[in-house]
Scaffold this motif. Structure first.
Motif, mmCIF file in Angstrom:
data_model
loop_
_atom_site.group_PDB
_atom_site.id
_atom_site.type_symbol
_atom_site.label_atom_id
_atom_site.label_comp_id
_atom_site.label_asym_id
_atom_site.label_seq_id
_atom_site.Cartn_x
_atom_site.Cartn_y
_atom_site.Cartn_z
ATOM 1 N N ASP A 163 47.790 77.026 10.139
ATOM 2 C CA ASP A 163 47.712 77.549 11.507
ATOM 3 C C ASP A 163 47.677 79.076 11.515
ATOM 4 O OD1 ASP A 163 48.000 75.008 13.092
ATOM 5 O OD2 ASP A 163 49.808 74.901 11.868
ATOM 6 N N ALA A 164 48.434 79.679 10.622
ATOM 7 C CA ALA A 164 48.389 81.153 10.549
ATOM 8 C C ALA A 164 46.970 81.611 10.226
ATOM 9 C CB ALA A 164 49.377 81.651 9.494
ATOM 10 N N MET A 165 46.284 80.858 9.356
ATOM 11 C CA MET A 165 44.918 81.251 8.980
ATOM 12 C C MET A 165 43.934 81.041 10.128
ATOM 13 S SD MET A 165 45.394 82.500 6.043
ATOM 14 C CE MET A 165 43.721 82.851 5.490
ATOM 15 N N PHE A 166 44.143 79.988 10.938
ATOM 16 C CA PHE A 166 43.159 79.675 11.990
ATOM 17 C C PHE A 166 43.515 80.248 13.363
ATOM 18 C CE2 PHE A 166 41.554 76.570 8.944
ATOM 19 C CZ PHE A 166 40.196 76.767 9.118
ATOM 20 N N ALA A 167 44.726 80.733 13.558
ATOM 21 C CA ALA A 167 45.085 81.263 14.883
ATOM 22 C C ALA A 167 44.129 82.364 15.342
ATOM 23 C CB ALA A 167 46.541 81.754 14.879
ATOM 24 N N PRO A 168 43.757 83.324 14.479
ATOM 25 C CA PRO A 168 42.816 84.348 14.952
ATOM 26 C C PRO A 168 41.450 83.777 15.329
ATOM 27 C CG PRO A 168 43.941 85.077 12.948
ATOM 28 C CD PRO A 168 44.244 83.613 13.118
ATOM 29 N N VAL A 169 41.054 82.690 14.683
ATOM 30 C CA VAL A 169 39.786 82.045 15.028
ATOM 31 C C VAL A 169 39.882 81.462 16.440
ATOM 32 C CG1 VAL A 169 38.168 80.212 14.408
ATOM 33 C CG2 VAL A 169 39.323 81.517 12.601
ATOM 34 N N ALA A 170 41.008 80.814 16.713
ATOM 35 C CA ALA A 170 41.217 80.249 18.054
ATOM 36 C C ALA A 170 41.176 81.363 19.109
ATOM 37 C CB ALA A 170 42.557 79.512 18.103
ATOM 38 N N LEU A 171 41.776 82.502 18.797
ATOM 39 C CA LEU A 171 41.772 83.612 19.763
ATOM 40 C C LEU A 171 40.359 84.165 19.966
ATOM 41 C CD1 LEU A 171 45.060 85.541 18.861
ATOM 42 C CD2 LEU A 171 44.690 83.830 20.644
ATOM 43 N N ARG A 172 39.572 84.183 18.899
ATOM 44 C CA ARG A 172 38.164 84.600 19.058
ATOM 45 C C ARG A 172 37.440 83.663 20.022
ATOM 46 N NH1 ARG A 172 38.369 86.568 13.348
ATOM 47 N NH2 ARG A 172 36.795 88.190 13.137
ATOM 48 N N PHE A 173 37.646 82.359 19.869
ATOM 49 C CA PHE A 173 36.972 81.396 20.756
ATOM 50 C C PHE A 173 37.331 81.702 22.215
ATOM 51 C CE2 PHE A 173 36.750 77.792 17.334
ATOM 52 C CZ PHE A 173 35.749 78.486 16.688
ATOM 53 N N TYR A 174 38.591 82.060 22.447
ATOM 54 C CA TYR A 174 39.011 82.382 23.811
ATOM 55 C C TYR A 174 38.364 83.685 24.278
ATOM 56 C CZ TYR A 174 41.886 83.406 27.851
ATOM 57 O OH TYR A 174 42.309 83.698 29.127
ATOM 58 N N THR A 175 38.406 84.693 23.436
ATOM 59 C CA THR A 175 37.841 86.009 23.812
ATOM 60 C C THR A 175 36.400 85.872 24.282
ATOM 61 O OG1 THR A 175 39.278 87.298 22.361
ATOM 62 C CG2 THR A 175 37.150 88.281 22.904
ATOM 63 N N TYR A 176 35.603 85.088 23.538
ATOM 64 C CA TYR A 176 34.159 85.021 23.816
ATOM 65 C C TYR A 176 33.771 83.798 24.646
ATOM 66 C CZ TYR A 176 34.160 88.867 20.564
ATOM 67 O OH TYR A 176 34.429 90.081 19.974
ATOM 68 N N GLY A 177 34.766 83.049 25.133
ATOM 69 C CA GLY A 177 34.483 81.920 26.017
ATOM 70 C C GLY A 177 33.636 80.844 25.357
ATOM 71 N N ILE A 178 33.923 80.559 24.087
ATOM 72 C CA ILE A 178 33.146 79.537 23.372
ATOM 73 C C ILE A 178 33.514 78.147 23.915
ATOM 74 C CG2 ILE A 178 32.694 78.511 21.099
ATOM 75 C CD1 ILE A 178 31.665 81.423 21.430
ATOM 76 N N ALA A 179 32.489 77.397 24.322
ATOM 77 C CA ALA A 179 32.729 76.029 24.834
ATOM 78 C C ALA A 179 33.093 75.119 23.662
ATOM 79 C CB ALA A 179 31.477 75.518 25.541
ATOM 80 N N LEU A 180 34.152 74.363 23.836
ATOM 81 C CA LEU A 180 34.669 73.527 22.741
ATOM 82 C C LEU A 180 34.953 72.122 23.244
ATOM 83 C CD1 LEU A 180 37.353 76.032 21.370
ATOM 84 C CD2 LEU A 180 35.175 75.457 20.254
ATOM 85 N N PRO A 181 34.924 71.139 22.326
ATOM 86 C CA PRO A 181 35.392 69.803 22.698
ATOM 87 C C PRO A 181 36.879 69.856 23.084
ATOM 88 C CG PRO A 181 34.300 69.787 20.551
ATOM 89 C CD PRO A 181 34.461 71.220 20.939
ATOM 90 N N GLU A 182 37.310 68.834 23.801
ATOM 91 C CA GLU A 182 38.662 68.834 24.374
ATOM 92 C C GLU A 182 39.771 69.055 23.329
ATOM 93 O OE1 GLU A 182 41.265 65.678 26.968
ATOM 94 O OE2 GLU A 182 39.088 65.524 27.058
ATOM 95 N N ALA A 183 39.652 68.360 22.208
ATOM 96 C CA ALA A 183 40.727 68.458 21.204
ATOM 97 C C ALA A 183 40.798 69.870 20.616
ATOM 98 C CB ALA A 183 40.501 67.433 20.097
#
Ligand SMILES: N[C@@H](CCC(=O)N[C@@H](CS)C(=O)NCC(=O)O)C(=O)O
Length: 225
Positions: A163-183
């Motif tokens: 999770d520490a490795m992927f948390a910044p990726v998740a924040l990028r998705f939020y920053t740029y409004g990337i559409a994602l599946p529900e899960a």
């Protein structure tokens, strides 16, 4: 006073710095922070005082100097429990996922720079970056398939180095409004709601430095977001 010091870059821009910082916070380990402004003219010389690679993050552990975010995580795993999942199968998967993140997703990282205090529109991932996003969504699903109900909403239930490795990726998705599946969106929400992530973003908002090369897209009006 703790014998651990983490040298990091700007909280708004340094996704690699966030990774070991977040892990240390979740482990409830006391540590000191040294912040090196990456936009300063003397940044390279400043980093070189601590880091043999010329990059941050760096963990100073007494006489030991540990650079590379994943290596810092592994060093902490030797010292503290719960850095990796307890189950061997999950642990192997977590290590593979963390390593894949550490080594890969170059197009995503290049095109969607980490900018955690911002929300941006008008940044459209190339086919290569979209392939990275698709792979990340699949990888998160594979991790989450190992989790039973009630174990937690991180990739393997409780928070781990994956999770520490992927948390910044998740924040990028939020920053740029990337559409994602529900899960996948639910995982982004888990990251964003984390109290340590909120503290990191709050600190990023206090920073005044703007690094134009890392600042892409158009600001999203919070009233319409
Ligand atoms: N693979 C390294 C990447 C570290 C990295 O690229 N850090 C950036 C900041 S996020 C840096 O130090 N940039 C300064 C420079 O390259 O001069 C890790 O996992 O720690």
């Amino acid at each position: 006073m703790s014998d651990l010091t983490l040298v990091i870059g700007n909280k708004n821009y340094s996704s690699w710095s966030l990774r070991p910082w977040l892990l240390l916070k979740h482990l409830a380990v006391d540590f000191q922070e040294i912040a090196v402004p990456l936009d300063a003219p003397d940044a390279a010389a400043h980093i070189a005082r601590y880091s043999p690679s010329g990059r941050v993050p760096v963990l100073l552990d007494g006489d030991r100097v540990i650079w590379e975010s994943l290596a810092i995580g592994e060093a902490l795993a030797e010292r503290y429990p719960n850095v990796w999942p307890a189950d061997a199968g999950r642990r192997a998967l977590a290590r593979a996922a963390a390593s894949e993140m550490h080594a890969g997703f170059a197009a995503l990282r290049e095109e969607l720079p980490f900018n955690c205090r911002a929300r941006r529109s008008g940044v459209f991932p190339s086919a290569a970056a979209q392939a990275d996003i698709t792979r990340i969504v699949a990888l998160w699903a594979t991790c989450r398939q190992t989790v039973q109900a009630g174990e937690g909403s991180w990739l393997f239930g409780p928070f781990t180095l994956a999770d520490a490795m992927f948390a910044p990726v998740a924040l990028r998705f939020y920053t740029y409004g990337i559409a994602l599946p529900e899960a996948a969106q639910a995982y982004v929400d888990t990251v964003r709601q984390d109290r340590f992530i909120q503290a990191w973003i709050q600190a990023a908002r206090q920073e005044t430095a703007v690094i134009p090369a890392e600042d892409r897209g158009e600001p999203v009006d919070p009233a319409t977001a």
